[in-house]
Design a protein around this motif. Structure first.
Motif, PDB file in Angstrom:
ATOM      1  N   LYS A 178     -13.207   6.080   7.102  1.00  0.00           N
ATOM      2  CA  LYS A 178     -14.175   5.149   7.663  1.00  0.00           C
ATOM      3  C   LYS A 178     -13.799   4.854   9.109  1.00  0.00           C
ATOM      4  N   GLU A 179     -14.817   4.717   9.949  1.00  0.00           N
ATOM      5  CA  GLU A 179     -14.542   4.357  11.336  1.00  0.00           C
ATOM      6  C   GLU A 179     -13.890   2.973  11.363  1.00  0.00           C
ATOM      7  N   PRO A 180     -12.921   2.765  12.234  1.00  0.00           N
ATOM      8  CA  PRO A 180     -12.242   1.467  12.275  1.00  0.00           C
ATOM      9  C   PRO A 180     -13.158   0.383  12.822  1.00  0.00           C
ATOM     10  N   LYS A 181     -12.858  -0.853  12.419  1.00  0.00           N
ATOM     11  CA  LYS A 181     -13.584  -2.019  12.939  1.00  0.00           C
ATOM     12  C   LYS A 181     -13.052  -2.308  14.342  1.00  0.00           C
ATOM     13  N   LEU A 182     -13.936  -2.550  15.302  1.00  0.00           N
ATOM     14  CA  LEU A 182     -13.548  -2.775  16.683  1.00  0.00           C
ATOM     15  C   LEU A 182     -13.819  -4.213  17.102  1.00  0.00           C
ATOM     16  N   THR A 183     -12.803  -4.857  17.671  1.00  0.00           N
ATOM     17  CA  THR A 183     -12.937  -6.195  18.243  1.00  0.00           C
ATOM     18  C   THR A 183     -12.576  -6.111  19.716  1.00  0.00           C
ATOM     19  N   GLY A 192      -3.619  -4.926  49.683  1.00  0.00           N
ATOM     20  CA  GLY A 192      -2.341  -4.867  48.992  1.00  0.00           C
ATOM     21  C   GLY A 192      -1.876  -6.193  48.443  1.00  0.00           C
ATOM     22  N   HIS A 193      -2.746  -7.217  48.415  1.00  0.00           N
ATOM     23  CA  HIS A 193      -2.382  -8.521  47.874  1.00  0.00           C
ATOM     24  C   HIS A 193      -2.677  -8.577  46.375  1.00  0.00           C
ATOM     25  N   ILE A 194      -1.869  -9.322  45.631  1.00  0.00           N
ATOM     26  CA  ILE A 194      -2.061  -9.461  44.191  1.00  0.00           C
ATOM     27  C   ILE A 194      -3.180 -10.465  43.933  1.00  0.00           C
ATOM     28  N   ILE A 195      -4.112 -10.050  43.065  1.00  0.00           N
ATOM     29  CA  ILE A 195      -5.220 -10.936  42.702  1.00  0.00           C
ATOM     30  C   ILE A 195      -5.318 -11.024  41.176  1.00  0.00           C
ATOM     31  N   ASP A 196      -5.882 -12.140  40.682  1.00  0.00           N
ATOM     32  CA  ASP A 196      -6.100 -12.311  39.242  1.00  0.00           C
ATOM     33  C   ASP A 196      -7.453 -11.714  38.861  1.00  0.00           C
ATOM     34  N   THR A 197      -7.473 -11.034  37.723  1.00  0.00           N
ATOM     35  CA  THR A 197      -8.717 -10.436  37.236  1.00  0.00           C
ATOM     36  C   THR A 197      -8.679 -10.441  35.716  1.00  0.00           C
ATOM     37  N   THR A 198      -9.638  -9.781  35.079  1.00  0.00           N
ATOM     38  CA  THR A 198      -9.636  -9.643  33.615  1.00  0.00           C
ATOM     39  C   THR A 198      -9.916  -8.193  33.255  1.00  0.00           C
ATOM     40  N   VAL A 199      -9.434  -7.790  32.068  1.00  0.00           N
ATOM     41  CA  VAL A 199      -9.721  -6.460  31.529  1.00  0.00           C
ATOM     42  C   VAL A 199     -10.100  -6.620  30.068  1.00  0.00           C
ATOM     43  N   LYS A 200     -10.682  -5.575  29.508  1.00  0.00           N
ATOM     44  CA  LYS A 200     -11.072  -5.617  28.102  1.00  0.00           C
ATOM     45  C   LYS A 200      -9.912  -5.164  27.218  1.00  0.00           C
ATOM     46  N   GLN A 201      -9.756  -5.889  26.117  1.00  0.00           N
ATOM     47  CA  GLN A 201      -8.742  -5.542  25.116  1.00  0.00           C
ATOM     48  C   GLN A 201      -9.467  -5.093  23.856  1.00  0.00           C
ATOM     49  N   TYR A 202      -9.020  -3.937  23.292  1.00  0.00           N
ATOM     50  CA  TYR A 202      -9.692  -3.342  22.143  1.00  0.00           C
ATOM     51  C   TYR A 202      -8.729  -3.364  20.956  1.00  0.00           C
ATOM     52  N   THR A 203      -9.134  -4.004  19.866  1.00  0.00           N
ATOM     53  CA  THR A 203      -8.331  -4.015  18.641  1.00  0.00           C
ATOM     54  C   THR A 203      -9.084  -3.228  17.571  1.00  0.00           C
ATOM     55  N   TYR A 204      -8.437  -2.177  17.048  1.00  0.00           N
ATOM     56  CA  TYR A 204      -9.018  -1.336  16.001  1.00  0.00           C
ATOM     57  C   TYR A 204      -8.337  -1.675  14.684  1.00  0.00           C
ATOM     58  N   ILE A 240      -3.880  -1.783   8.788  1.00  0.00           N
ATOM     59  CA  ILE A 240      -3.314  -1.254  10.030  1.00  0.00           C
ATOM     60  C   ILE A 240      -4.223  -1.608  11.207  1.00  0.00           C
ATOM     61  N   THR A 241      -3.596  -2.164  12.285  1.00  0.00           N
ATOM     62  CA  THR A 241      -4.344  -2.464  13.503  1.00  0.00           C
ATOM     63  C   THR A 241      -3.615  -1.864  14.706  1.00  0.00           C
ATOM     64  N   VAL A 242      -4.402  -1.479  15.700  1.00  0.00           N
ATOM     65  CA  VAL A 242      -3.854  -1.011  16.977  1.00  0.00           C
ATOM     66  C   VAL A 242      -4.614  -1.744  18.078  1.00  0.00           C
ATOM     67  N   THR A 243      -3.876  -2.393  18.987  1.00  0.00           N
ATOM     68  CA  THR A 243      -4.497  -3.145  20.072  1.00  0.00           C
ATOM     69  C   THR A 243      -4.124  -2.496  21.400  1.00  0.00           C
ATOM     70  N   VAL A 244      -5.115  -2.042  22.133  1.00  0.00           N
ATOM     71  CA  VAL A 244      -4.909  -1.415  23.437  1.00  0.00           C
ATOM     72  C   VAL A 244      -5.794  -2.123  24.440  1.00  0.00           C
ATOM     73  N   ARG A 245      -5.616  -1.817  25.705  1.00  0.00           N
ATOM     74  CA  ARG A 245      -6.455  -2.492  26.700  1.00  0.00           C
ATOM     75  C   ARG A 245      -6.767  -1.604  27.895  1.00  0.00           C
ATOM     76  N   GLN A 246      -7.802  -2.013  28.570  1.00  0.00           N
ATOM     77  CA  GLN A 246      -8.295  -1.336  29.762  1.00  0.00           C
ATOM     78  C   GLN A 246      -7.288  -1.491  30.911  1.00  0.00           C
ATOM     79  N   SER A 247      -7.268  -0.519  31.816  1.00  0.00           N
ATOM     80  CA  SER A 247      -6.419  -0.615  33.006  1.00  0.00           C
ATOM     81  C   SER A 247      -7.203  -1.258  34.143  1.00  0.00           C
TER      82      SER A 247
END
Length: 1020
Positions: A36-41, A54-66, A172-179
């Motif tokens: 079965k395809e995993p559930k994605l959050t 070249g200055h550090i700034i705050d941002t957001t990325v997407k996190q994917y939990t399967y 089983i879960t695997v959590t990865v995130r966008q760069s």
């Protein structure tokens, strides 16, 4: 290009063997359950990135939990999942790793076939992971490293941690995130767009990542070898962790110890930091300094275990106490004490009462025991190394500590200290300053599972490095015995001192290295008396390193093969061998051996002085007025000018902490392009002497005196030559070439191409001497014409012509010119060169075509028949001059030539002799006689044409069974694949990638697997 042919052949044969032996992938033969395809959050999580400045700034990325309700365990099950996202492919990659086992590699490999793309082909067919040996071997190596296969796949799953032996939660879960770098790499001519996927895990401090790209079918697959990134080491599982050996304590102590008192103060320190622009700077800070005062001093294991290891500083202090007990007669007492302070991290195969693995103790770890012994016996260091770290101990007092034993240590500015390995615990770096070393010393310590602070691994070893010898161990120079009255009284030289400009290394306001302008002192010594014997030289004070340098030069003037002893005895006064003579002086100090009694130095001096009969001029070469052109005749009175170094005191990679302060003294001379120098130190009696063997550098070769340079043989020209020759017409044009800049990056340049057109052709010595040798290019052209006349029955005309073009530089004892100058052997009288020429000419009957092969229009196909009129085209090197003039060599020019008989350019080196003629430099004429393609119907690759993604070519004169191969390279010169193209009637075509690639065409003999002709290099 020729050097790469064997590698291409080897790869081609390997590919053919692989195709014969490896089975094809058969997913259909593997059974599997429905998946079965995993559930994605998906959630948004904070991240940091860099803006355009070249200055550090705050941002957001997407996190994917399967979340996986089914988990693939073989290739069929894996293939049921859609590869519709790089994040899901990352999760599936991790699940594939769980299935790798040394007893069953194929299951994981075939799962990886589905989610990876090797980019490799064999015989034109795509090669999957499970059949690609380089990747299979790399995966196996990483999995077997520390038996990582047992937990590396689980380490990335939800709930898995080192503490629970990487046991994941269910399901089983695997959590990865966008760069924040998305896309990570944009598409190019040679690579698709890539996405970077990151993952955090408890077993590593830093995030890990892989790269992914979409294939032609729209599936997201792992890009190239980035799958390896997830296989780096992680922290060891709790059940694999090794505990230090258990501490054995008696019920009652026979020698009760008292904990040392502690004094803590804050002291200033320097640390690295960043300014407001993010640039590195040095900042002022404070660190803690801890001083321990011992009322009792441990002398055994029983004593030592009474002390708590409740601080890294105290453990370090106790280590020095342990070192004090080591003796050759009883090393075990110290070693048993070190059982308590160290941790080997080597499994002893024993466990404690709770089942924890125990480490091998120091006393049972042979490598550590041997290392300790070696360092302690080195210079009999055991007598003082432990004391050297205690308060009050110095080399001058023979490392005698204060009556009350103290140890002072300090905190590092790097606290906690970062270790490179993922499994390392938090480390503390503890530093100590000692009088016997110029630099602070340190060790790394950690807190073990029981709460004790111990040395981390072998970090105790650095504390056993050499320190300055105690005063009682320092060898005194030989005593100087002076007569009551001198037979030849000497006068101190007159010294003049001037400030002169110099360049030195420095730093700018930002701490960056720069070169700065400065000044140094120049010392000129004028001698009204000149020492010639030991009795003479000891009348001079050795009150400065500059005067000792001047006296060293004067000593060298006295050496002769008939009488080396005066020089040797003078050097007794100026040097110190630092090799014990076994004798003591009146104060009980051992005395070093004299120069004149030290065979190695004695022999070295003799060899250098005899080399080129250097003794006749090497001493004079450093005197004012002496130069090669006047045969190193100095002006009078004798004057020597030396100068200070900008490095005061001097240090280099060769200097040691145990060396005394060293002073570098330099001298410039006309006989050498670079300054020369020696190093000096002030001995225990206050005299400045040469340090160690630094007297040797002044004996290096200098330019040969003019009177000693052998001239080429004199040129004999007929008043009326029988066959009058005409100078060739020379045409010069600029052609494109490749070179490298100072950063080794390729750049486009132009060089001169010289074409000589000959209306007359020299065939003997009388002919060739009519031509001027006014350029290295013309000399090269004349050489090829000379080669044409060599015959086995009559080689003499060629050899005599080479008399004019070459210079053996080997003096002919029977020859001098009209001015009395030595003259070198002519080619025709120098048997080694005559024999070498004959051997090369007879090899493959090369004499019949080698001269013609370099002429215009000559090819193997036309039996090296040149066009008429005869032309020779040569060109300048991008390295011009090839070698700059040096102490012993003139400026050298490199001249290149291309020819149809070889794929690579050939070259020779030339120099301008004393008469202004350009001749071959040494034996560089030999390289032009290397083998080339045989004339006639030799196999050849011709008619090569290149299309956008296809190469076409023709194979001529190939034998039966010959087979062409095409190897494709990327823009960095890395071979991507090799294939055998299809064709008929000698014409072939092969598919290759688009722009940015190059290829080589190789013709192989299928039976012998050997190349039939040189590789044809196709550039795009």
């Amino acid at each position: 290009m020729k050097s790469k042919v064997p590698r291409i052949v080897s790869l081609a044969l390997c590919i053919m063997l692989i195709l014969q032996l490896l089975p094809s992938l058969a997913l259909a033969a593997t059974s599997g359950k429905a998946q079965k395809e995993p559930k994605l959050t998906i959630t948004e999580v904070p991240a940091q990135a860099l803006d355009g400045n070249g200055h550090i700034i705050d941002t957001t990325v997407k996190q994917y939990t399967y979340t996986f309700s089914t988990v693939p365990k073989n290739a069929v099950e894996m293939a049921q999942y859609k590869l519709d996202s790089p994040y899901k492919t990352m999760a599936l990659l991790i699940l594939a790793y769980r299935m790798w086992d040394p007893d069953d590699e194929s299951t994981a490999l075939r799962m990886l076939d589905y989610i990876t793309d090797t980019g490799a082909t064999v015989n034109g067919e795509y090669c999957p992971f499970s059949e690609y040996n380089p990747w299979i071997n790399a995966l196996r190596d990483r999995m077997l490293q520390n038996n990582k296969y047992r937990f590396i796949g689980n380490a990335y799953l939800g709930g898995a941690a080192p503490e629970n032996d990487y046991t994941p939660t269910e399901p089983i879960t695997v959590t990865v995130r966008q760069s924040v770098y998305d896309p990570y790499a944009k598409a190019t001519d040679w690579a698709p767009e890539q996405t970077q996927v990151l993952i955090s895990l408890p077993g590593a401090e830093n995030d890990r990542y892989c790269l992914f790209a979409k294939d032609e079918s729209g599936n997201w697959k792992v890009f190239r070898t980035s799958w390896q990134n997830l296989l780096a080491d992680v922290q060891t599982m709790a059940s694999d962790k090794i505990y230090p050996p258990e501490t054995k304590r008696p019920d009652k102590y026979s020698n009760v110890q008292t904990e040392p008192s502690e004094k803590h103060v804050m002291i200033p320190a320097k640390a690295s930091g960043l300014d407001e622009n993010g640039e590195p700077i040095v900042i002022d800070t404070e660190v803690e300094q801890v001083t321990y005062t011992f009322k009792t001093v441990p002398k055994s294991y029983e004593d030592l275990v009474q002390y708590k290891l409740d601080s890294p500083y105290k453990t370090m202090a106790l280590f020095f106490m342990a070192l004090r007990t080591w003796t050759p007669e009883d090393p075990d007492t110290c070693i048993e004490m070190l059982d308590y302070l160290t941790f080997s991290n080597s499994d002893s195969k024993t466990t404690d009462a709770e089942g924890h693995k125990l480490a091998v103790p120091f006393s049972e770890y042979k490598y550590w025991r041997d290392f300790l012994k070696d360092r302690m016996m080195q210079n009999t260091k055991y007598r003082y190394i432990g004391n050297a770290y205690l308060g009050g101990a110095t080399p001058k007092n023979n490392y005698t500590p204060s009556k009350t034993i103290t140890v002072t240590l300090r905190q590092s500015v790097y606290d906690p200290y970062k270790a490179e390995a993922a499994e390392s615990p938090e480390l503390k770096q503890v530093l100590i300053h000692i009088e016997g070393a110029d630099n602070d010393r340190y060790a790394l310590l950690y807190q073990d599972q029981r709460g004790d602070w111990r040395f981390f691994g072998d970090n105790w070893m650095g504390l056993l490095a050499d320190v300055q010898k105690p005063d009682m161990d320092v060898l005194m120079p030989p005593e100087t015995i002076r007569p009551e009255k001198y037979t030849n009284p000497q006068r101190e030289p007159v010294e003049s001192i001037f400030e002169i400009p110099a360049k030195a290394p420095g730093v700018d306001d930002a701490g960056n290295p720069i070169i700065i302008d400065t000044t140094v002192k120049q010392h000129t010594f004028t001698f009204t008396t000149v020492p010639k014997t030991y009795e003479d030289i000891i009348q001079y004070k050795l009150d400065s390193p500059y005067k000792t340098m001047a006296l060293l030069i004067l000593a060298y003037r006295t050496w002769t093969p008939e009488n080396p002893n005066d020089c040797l005895k003078m050097l007794d006064y100026l040097t110190n061998t630092d090799v014990s003579s076994g004798k003591k002086d009146a104060t009980g100090h051992y005395i070093s051996r004299k120069f004149s009694e030290y065979q190695w130095w004695y022999d070295f001096l003799r060899d250098r002085m005899r080399q080129n009969e250097k003794y006749r001029y090497i001493g004079n070469a450093y005197l004012e007025g002496a130069m090669p052109s006047n045969d190193y005749t100095p002006s009078l009175p004798v004057t020597i000018t030396v100068k200070e170094s900008v490095y005061v005191p001097f240090s280099s990679k060769e200097t040691k902490e145990t060396d005394p302060p060293l002073y570098q003294v330099l001298i410039s001379i006309p006989g050498a392009d670079n300054d020369r120098y020696s190093l000096f130190y002030q001995d225990q009696r206050g005299d400045w002497r040469v340090f160690g063997d630094n007297w040797m550098g002044l004996l290096a070769d200098v330019k040969t005196p003019s009177g000693d340079v052998p001239l080429p043989p004199e040129v004999k020209r007929a008043a009326k030559p029988k066959n009058k020759q005409k100078e060739p017409v020379e045409t010069v044009r600029n052609v494109a070439a490749k070179a490298v800049d100072e950063n080794d990056k390729p750049i486009d340049v132009t060089v001169e191409e010289h074409t000589f057109t000959f209306s007359t052709i020299p065939s003997c010595y009388e002919d060739i001497v009519q031509y001027k040798l006014d350029s290295p290019y013309k000399t090269m052209a004349l050489y090829f014409l000379a080669l044409r006349s060599w015959q086995p029955e009559n080689p003499q005309p060629c050899i005599e012509m080479l008399d004019y073009l070459t210079h053996t530089a080997v003096p002919d004892p029977a020859a001098t010119d009209k001015d009395g100058h030595p003259v070198s052997y002519a080619f025709s009288k120098y048997n080694p060169w005559i024999a070498s020429l004959r051997d090369r000419m007879l090899q493959n009957n090369k004499y019949s075509y080698i001269g013609n092969a370099y002429l215009g229009g000559a090819t193997p196909g036309n039996n090296y028949t040149p066009t008429e009129p005869i032309t020779v085209t040569v060109r300048q090197s991008v390295y011009d001059p090839y070698v700059k003039a040096s102490d012993t060599s003139p400026e050298v020019k490199q001249v290149l030539i291309s020819m149809a008989g070889d794929d690579s350019d050939r070259y020779s080196l030339f120099y301008q002799d004393q008469r202004g003629d350009w001749r071959f430099f040494g034996d560089n004429w030999k390289g032009l006689l290397s083998d080339i393609r045989q004339p006639g119907n030799a196999p050849a690759i011709t008619e090569v044409t290149l299309e956008a993604s296809r190469v076409n070519f023709r194979v001529e004169n190939a034998s039966e069974g010959a087979r062409p191969w095409v190897a494709v390279y990327d823009r960095d010169g890395k071979m991507l694949f090799i294939t055998s193209p299809e064709g008929s009637d000698g014409r072939y075509s092969a598919d290759i990638p688009g722009a940015g690639y190059s290829c080589k065409i190789l013709l192989l003999n299928d039976e012998k697997s050997t190349p039939l002709c040189a590789a044809y290099d196709v550039k795009k």
